[in-house]
Design a protein around this motif. Structure first.
Motif, PDB file in Angstrom:
ATOM      1  N   SER A  49       0.614  -1.374   0.156  1.00  0.00           N
ATOM      2  CA  SER A  49      -0.096  -0.147  -0.342  1.00  0.00           C
ATOM      3  C   SER A  49       0.731   1.524   0.072  1.00  0.00           C
ATOM      4  CB  SER A  49      -0.956   0.079   0.976  1.00  0.00           C
ATOM      5  OG  SER A  49      -2.605   1.216   0.886  1.00  0.00           O
ATOM      6  N   VAL A  50       2.007   0.769  -0.450  1.00  0.00           N
ATOM      7  CA  VAL A  50       2.540   2.208  -0.952  1.00  0.00           C
ATOM      8  C   VAL A  50       2.692   3.500  -1.602  1.00  0.00           C
ATOM      9  CG1 VAL A  50       4.840   3.286  -1.636  1.00  0.00           C
ATOM     10  CG2 VAL A  50       5.321   1.266  -0.160  1.00  0.00           C
ATOM     11  N   THR A  51       1.322   2.936  -3.010  1.00  0.00           N
ATOM     12  CA  THR A  51       0.821   4.046  -3.343  1.00  0.00           C
ATOM     13  C   THR A  51      -0.364   3.799  -3.675  1.00  0.00           C
ATOM     14  OG1 THR A  51       0.947   3.282  -5.663  1.00  0.00           O
ATOM     15  CG2 THR A  51       2.982   4.393  -4.927  1.00  0.00           C
ATOM     16  N   ASP A  52      -1.081   5.087  -4.080  1.00  0.00           N
ATOM     17  CA  ASP A  52      -3.086   4.849  -4.633  1.00  0.00           C
ATOM     18  C   ASP A  52      -3.333   3.201  -5.146  1.00  0.00           C
ATOM     19  OD1 ASP A  52      -5.378   5.127  -3.966  1.00  0.00           O
ATOM     20  OD2 ASP A  52      -5.527   6.254  -5.062  1.00  0.00           O
ATOM     21  N   ASN A  53      -1.632   3.558  -6.901  1.00  0.00           N
ATOM     22  CA  ASN A  53      -2.048   2.758  -7.284  1.00  0.00           C
ATOM     23  C   ASN A  53      -2.180   0.725  -6.963  1.00  0.00           C
ATOM     24  OD1 ASN A  53      -2.428   1.706 -10.218  1.00  0.00           O
ATOM     25  ND2 ASN A  53      -0.049   1.862 -10.574  1.00  0.00           N
ATOM     26  N   ALA A  54      -1.489   1.145  -5.927  1.00  0.00           N
ATOM     27  CA  ALA A  54      -1.155  -0.451  -5.646  1.00  0.00           C
ATOM     28  C   ALA A  54      -2.742  -1.320  -4.865  1.00  0.00           C
ATOM     29  CB  ALA A  54      -0.288  -0.549  -4.319  1.00  0.00           C
ATOM     30  N   ASP A  55      -3.361  -0.175  -3.975  1.00  0.00           N
ATOM     31  CA  ASP A  55      -4.627  -0.231  -3.539  1.00  0.00           C
ATOM     32  C   ASP A  55      -5.434  -0.607  -5.318  1.00  0.00           C
ATOM     33  OD1 ASP A  55      -3.656   0.688  -1.712  1.00  0.00           O
ATOM     34  OD2 ASP A  55      -5.380   2.222  -1.333  1.00  0.00           O
ATOM     35  N   LYS A  56      -5.351  -0.270  -5.800  1.00  0.00           N
ATOM     36  CA  LYS A  56      -6.233  -0.326  -6.968  1.00  0.00           C
ATOM     37  C   LYS A  56      -5.573  -2.012  -8.200  1.00  0.00           C
ATOM     38  CE  LYS A  56      -6.573   4.228  -8.696  1.00  0.00           C
ATOM     39  NZ  LYS A  56      -6.538   5.528  -9.302  1.00  0.00           N
ATOM     40  N   ALA A  81      -3.983  -5.049   3.395  1.00  0.00           N
ATOM     41  CA  ALA A  81      -5.035  -5.601   4.330  1.00  0.00           C
ATOM     42  C   ALA A  81      -4.410  -5.115   6.307  1.00  0.00           C
ATOM     43  CB  ALA A  81      -4.202  -6.966   4.535  1.00  0.00           C
ATOM     44  N   GLN A  82      -3.260  -4.409   6.546  1.00  0.00           N
ATOM     45  CA  GLN A  82      -3.481  -3.739   7.286  1.00  0.00           C
ATOM     46  C   GLN A  82      -4.138  -2.413   7.292  1.00  0.00           C
ATOM     47  OE1 GLN A  82      -2.587  -5.256  10.758  1.00  0.00           O
ATOM     48  NE2 GLN A  82      -2.984  -3.144  11.330  1.00  0.00           N
ATOM     49  N   LEU A  83      -3.783  -2.135   6.993  1.00  0.00           N
ATOM     50  CA  LEU A  83      -4.279  -0.738   6.477  1.00  0.00           C
ATOM     51  C   LEU A  83      -5.782  -0.056   6.718  1.00  0.00           C
ATOM     52  CD1 LEU A  83      -1.557   1.254   4.574  1.00  0.00           C
ATOM     53  CD2 LEU A  83      -2.439   1.632   7.706  1.00  0.00           C
ATOM     54  N   LYS A  84      -6.443  -0.505   6.103  1.00  0.00           N
ATOM     55  CA  LYS A  84      -7.579  -1.271   5.095  1.00  0.00           C
ATOM     56  C   LYS A  84      -8.625  -2.546   5.597  1.00  0.00           C
ATOM     57  CE  LYS A  84      -6.740   3.033   2.945  1.00  0.00           C
ATOM     58  NZ  LYS A  84      -7.389   3.629   1.489  1.00  0.00           N
ATOM     59  N   PRO A  85      -8.565  -2.933   6.753  1.00  0.00           N
ATOM     60  CA  PRO A  85      -8.762  -4.556   6.542  1.00  0.00           C
ATOM     61  C   PRO A  85     -10.688  -4.773   6.169  1.00  0.00           C
ATOM     62  CG  PRO A  85      -8.680  -3.638   8.378  1.00  0.00           C
ATOM     63  CD  PRO A  85      -8.241  -2.518   7.545  1.00  0.00           C
ATOM     64  N   LYS A  86     -11.371  -3.361   6.557  1.00  0.00           N
ATOM     65  CA  LYS A  86     -12.861  -3.644   6.409  1.00  0.00           C
ATOM     66  C   LYS A  86     -13.246  -3.311   5.328  1.00  0.00           C
ATOM     67  CE  LYS A  86     -17.609  -2.416   8.428  1.00  0.00           C
ATOM     68  NZ  LYS A  86     -18.467  -1.327   6.546  1.00  0.00           N
ATOM     69  N   GLU A  87     -12.586  -2.203   4.822  1.00  0.00           N
ATOM     70  CA  GLU A  87     -12.666  -1.581   2.926  1.00  0.00           C
ATOM     71  C   GLU A  87     -12.125  -3.221   1.914  1.00  0.00           C
ATOM     72  OE1 GLU A  87      -9.734   0.744   0.338  1.00  0.00           O
ATOM     73  OE2 GLU A  87     -10.655   1.634   1.557  1.00  0.00           O
ATOM     74  N   PRO A 121     -20.980 -11.403   6.691  1.00  0.00           N
ATOM     75  CA  PRO A 121     -20.599  -9.420   6.750  1.00  0.00           C
ATOM     76  C   PRO A 121     -18.949  -9.304   6.509  1.00  0.00           C
ATOM     77  CG  PRO A 121     -22.793 -10.617   8.323  1.00  0.00           C
ATOM     78  CD  PRO A 121     -21.634 -11.583   8.226  1.00  0.00           C
ATOM     79  N   ALA A 122     -18.463  -8.449   6.587  1.00  0.00           N
ATOM     80  CA  ALA A 122     -17.322  -7.747   6.327  1.00  0.00           C
ATOM     81  C   ALA A 122     -16.082  -8.351   7.528  1.00  0.00           C
ATOM     82  CB  ALA A 122     -17.333  -6.689   5.431  1.00  0.00           C
ATOM     83  N   GLU A 123     -17.465  -7.520   8.564  1.00  0.00           N
ATOM     84  CA  GLU A 123     -16.660  -7.625  10.071  1.00  0.00           C
ATOM     85  C   GLU A 123     -15.836  -8.860   9.972  1.00  0.00           C
ATOM     86  OE1 GLU A 123     -21.036  -6.835  10.750  1.00  0.00           O
ATOM     87  OE2 GLU A 123     -19.092  -5.814   8.890  1.00  0.00           O
ATOM     88  N   GLU A 124     -17.153  -9.665   9.725  1.00  0.00           N
ATOM     89  CA  GLU A 124     -16.762 -11.629   9.952  1.00  0.00           C
ATOM     90  C   GLU A 124     -15.403 -12.088   9.177  1.00  0.00           C
ATOM     91  OE1 GLU A 124     -19.900 -13.955  10.040  1.00  0.00           O
ATOM     92  OE2 GLU A 124     -21.384 -12.492  10.999  1.00  0.00           O
ATOM     93  N   LYS A 125     -15.044 -11.610   8.042  1.00  0.00           N
ATOM     94  CA  LYS A 125     -13.812 -12.212   7.427  1.00  0.00           C
ATOM     95  C   LYS A 125     -12.497 -11.362   7.895  1.00  0.00           C
ATOM     96  CE  LYS A 125     -17.198 -11.267   3.494  1.00  0.00           C
ATOM     97  NZ  LYS A 125     -17.022 -10.696   1.767  1.00  0.00           N
ATOM     98  N   VAL A 126     -12.507 -10.763   8.715  1.00  0.00           N
ATOM     99  CA  VAL A 126     -11.329 -10.114   9.445  1.00  0.00           C
ATOM    100  C   VAL A 126     -10.256 -10.518  10.774  1.00  0.00           C
ATOM    101  CG1 VAL A 126     -10.316  -7.469  10.198  1.00  0.00           C
ATOM    102  CG2 VAL A 126     -11.887  -7.568   8.503  1.00  0.00           C
ATOM    103  N   TYR A 127      -9.149 -10.871  10.034  1.00  0.00           N
ATOM    104  CA  TYR A 127      -8.227 -11.250  11.264  1.00  0.00           C
ATOM    105  C   TYR A 127      -7.115 -10.406  11.309  1.00  0.00           C
ATOM    106  CZ  TYR A 127     -10.940 -15.587  10.368  1.00  0.00           C
ATOM    107  OH  TYR A 127     -12.351 -16.323   9.843  1.00  0.00           O
ATOM    108  N   ALA A 128      -7.416  -8.414  11.819  1.00  0.00           N
ATOM    109  CA  ALA A 128      -6.651  -7.615  11.711  1.00  0.00           C
ATOM    110  C   ALA A 128      -6.431  -7.064  13.629  1.00  0.00           C
ATOM    111  CB  ALA A 128      -6.924  -6.768  10.959  1.00  0.00           C
TER     112      ALA A 128
END
Length: 449
Positions: A49-56, A81-87, A121-128
């Protein structure tokens, strides 16, 4: 029948070392490792997630995974995944998201990797968990390429650079023990690997264990220099303020550490360096380059540069350009600034337009080509040691000298994963140095192995 698992890695050498290690954990549990396009049952995507492009890119890879196998279980790891787990958990097709502390416990946290017929639900998929918690250190290394391995020696960062999310994604600086790293290097040597690249987030800060300084990066280098079976150690990237004269002088006389440094600069403008909260001034950077060239005239020096950081006016960019133009360096890695949430740079002004960033990036890429050509020119006629790789195109194979000159020659399978002394002769159309008369050299090399 064992389940098939495939991996896709975005980002840095550190990510590659961790993906490879997690892959071996799956294989040890009986999973079959396959290529991404071979309809695996489980997709593991390690993100940057160094750049916005990496997210895309992450979103694009998820779509591709679904197209390959709609029933495949899609797991996202890494910095994004650590920075934006719910997204990420809300991306259609994603089944699990694991943070920095959880990714190495993937096989314990998820039982059967069975895709749910109904979306959870999204929150049930997150282990962070929170990045503020104490993070364990996990020894990692890649084994994807027979000739070169990335060995992680350090993780996390305590530097508060205003543009960077890495401390938020990977936590505080922490290191492996020298004993564990030596053991890993010996395991790698047993696989026939000739070159190890030392990697981490801030490897010059090596030596912090459980928050206490136990040892130094130089101590690690001196210990690795004694490892039998590895011909080359290469330092991936090291901050200028942590690259001491002792390290430079050690590399100059080392048996195995090669004359190649990659030293982040980020800007040649004193004011932009201040805005970035970098921990050095231009004079220190000049001193590092001059010292290297004094003791290793043929050393390759690579430089990271960011263009378009907030506050980089046209005049300040030109300061960077002129500074780099006058430095005795070999190539540049140029990055366009990308605004990241929760970083200080978001609130720095003035902002730089996309058009100006593009123009400045092109100028530095042209300068990099000029620097690289001048460095390669300086090596013509010299005798260097080349490690040949399984990198083949149009009947040619490629390798790298100890000081990071790319060399090309007629393909011969006997050369793969061998080193030989050759004379650097002339450029080819792809910018590598062509070696034409190697058959006699190769025969001599094989006879003496």
């Amino acid at each position: 029948m064992s389940k098939k698992v495939a991996f896709y890695t975005l980002g840095c050498k550190l990510n590659y070392s961790e993906t490879s290690t997690i892959g071996r954990m799956f294989q040890d549990k009986g999973y079959q490792k396959v290529e991404f396009n071979e309809a695996p049952d489980i997709f593991i995507i390690n993100t940057c997630s160094v750049t916005d492009n990496a997210d895309k890119k992450c979103r694009k890879i998820v779509r591709e995974a679904q197209a390959i196998n709609p029933n495949g279980f899609v797991t996202i790891l890494g910095c994004y995944a650590q920075l934006k787990p719910k997204e990420i958990a809300e991306i259609p097709g994603v089944d699990a998201v694991l943070g920095a502390a959880e990714k190495f416990r993937l096989l314990d946290l998820i039982d059967d990797f069975k895709k749910e017929p109904v979306e959870k639900p999204a929150e049930e998929k997150v282990y962070a968990g929170s990045i503020e918690q104490k993070l364990d250190y996990h020894t990692s290394y890649s084994l994807n390429d027979r000739t070169r391995t990335f060995l992680k020696v350090q993780d996390g960062c305590d530097y508060p650079c205003t543009y960077c999310t890495i401390p938020l994604a990977r936590g505080k600086s922490r290191s492996d023990t020298i004993e564990n790293i030596i053991k890993a290097a010996e395991e790698i040597a047993e696989q026939g690997v000739k070159e190890i690249v030392l990697t981490g987030v801030n490897i010059g800060d090596f030596g912090l264990i459980n928050g206490e300084r136990k040892t130094r990066f130089l101590d690690l280098c001196m210990a690795l220099d004694q490892v039998e079976g590895i011909e080359r150690f290469r330092i991936s990237s090291i901050e200028p303020n942590l690259l001491s004269n002792d390290i430079i002088e050690f590399v100059a006389q080392s048996k195995r550490f090669v004359p190649h440094f990659h030293i982040p600069l980020q800007s040649g403008s004193p004011e932009v360096l201040r805005l970035m909260k970098r921990r050095y001034k231009r004079d220190l950077y000049i001193d590092r380059v001059n010292k290297i060239k004094e003791v290793m005239p043929d050393c390759c020096i690579g430089v990271d540069v960011i263009v378009g950081h907030p506050g980089e006016t046209e005049d300040r960019f030109l300061e960077t350009y002129q500074f780099l133009n006058e430095l005795d360096i070999s190539y540049l890695h140029v990055f366009s600034y990308s605004e990241r949430p929760n970083t200080e740079a978001v609130d720095i002004h003035p902002k730089v337009s996309k058009k100006d960033k593009s123009t400045r990036s092109k100028m530095l890429h042209i300068l990099s080509d000029k620097k690289k050509r001048a460095f390669y020119d300086s090596q013509l006629g010299r005798e260097k040691n080349v490690l040949w790789e399984e990198d083949i195109s149009e009947g040619k194979m490629h390798g790298w000298t100890e000081n990071y000159v790319r060399v090309s020659a007629k393909y011969d399978p006997l050369r793969i994963n061998t080193t030989m002394m050759i004379t650097l002769e002339e450029f080819n159309e792809n910018g590598a140095i062509e070696v034409k008369e190697v058959d006699e050299v190769l025969s001599h090399t094989l006879m003496h192995q």
